[in-house]
Design a protein around this motif. Structure first.
Motif, PDB file in Angstrom:
ATOM      1  N   GLY A  51       0.821  -1.213   0.000  1.00  0.00           N
ATOM      2  CA  GLY A  51       0.000   0.000   0.000  1.00  0.00           C
ATOM      3  C   GLY A  51       0.852   1.259   0.000  1.00  0.00           C
ATOM      4  N   LEU A  52       1.904   1.260   0.802  1.00  0.00           N
ATOM      5  CA  LEU A  52       2.791   2.421   0.831  1.00  0.00           C
ATOM      6  C   LEU A  52       3.520   2.591  -0.498  1.00  0.00           C
ATOM      7  N   ALA A  53       3.903   1.478  -1.116  1.00  0.00           N
ATOM      8  CA  ALA A  53       4.542   1.552  -2.433  1.00  0.00           C
ATOM      9  C   ALA A  53       3.562   2.103  -3.472  1.00  0.00           C
ATOM     10  N   ARG A  54       2.290   1.723  -3.350  1.00  0.00           N
ATOM     11  CA  ARG A  54       1.280   2.222  -4.282  1.00  0.00           C
ATOM     12  C   ARG A  54       1.051   3.721  -4.082  1.00  0.00           C
ATOM     13  N   VAL A  55       1.103   4.193  -2.854  1.00  0.00           N
ATOM     14  CA  VAL A  55       0.983   5.635  -2.597  1.00  0.00           C
ATOM     15  C   VAL A  55       2.101   6.375  -3.325  1.00  0.00           C
TER      16      VAL A  55
END
Length: 160
Positions: A130-134
């Protein structure tokens, strides 16, 4: 919250995310942007399937009513995003980024309390993704020549 309820909440969040990325892909004028959103929708559907398979394994007869508060643990704003013009597309992107951060935060926080080791590993993995997608969403938005004013800095979300 129990592991099965956390999985139900997570499944809701992944379902909403997949739907939003489908809408954004349909509205994207740029081919690279459209491809990125289509891949994100695919990834979110795969996450939802992982979550549902684990939920079925751990609690085959579980059925949950998710309250508005439960849904807010993983989503920001309405399920349907409006991306029909540039201004609304910008707002939709901000909403999606905020939801990704909220989901990552939920996964990260719950992973520390999960009783089942599979839930713990899955949620820790989903938090990182999720953080990588942000970061990917922010980069896509910047490539479009736009800046994002976020209410919650990404730096406040950390994976231990």
């Amino acid at each position: 919250m129990t592991d099965d309820k956390a999985l139900a909440v997570a499944g809701f969040g992944e379902s909403v995310a997949a739907y939003r990325y489908i809408v954004l892909a349909e509205k994207a004028r740029d081919a690279k942007l459209r491809e990125s959103f289509e891949k994100m929708a695919h990834d979110e559907r795969a996450h939802r399937e992982q979550i549902q398979a684990l939920l079925q394994k751990l609690a085959p007869s579980a059925g949950f009513y998710l309250s508005p508060e439960d849904k807010l643990a993983v989503c920001v704003g309405p399920r349907l995003v409006d991306a029909r013009d540039d201004a609304r597309f910008d707002e939709a992107m901000k909403l999606v980024i905020a939801s990704e951060k909220r989901s990552a935060s939920f996964y990260l926080r719950y992973a520390a309390y999960a009783k089942d080791p599979q839930v713990k590993v899955l949620f820790a993995t989903l938090a990182g993704e999720g953080l990588a997608r942000v970061q990917k969403l922010r980069a896509l938005f910047q490539e479009m020549g736009r800046q994002i004013t976020e209410p919650c800095p990404l730096s406040e979300l950390r994976i231990s």
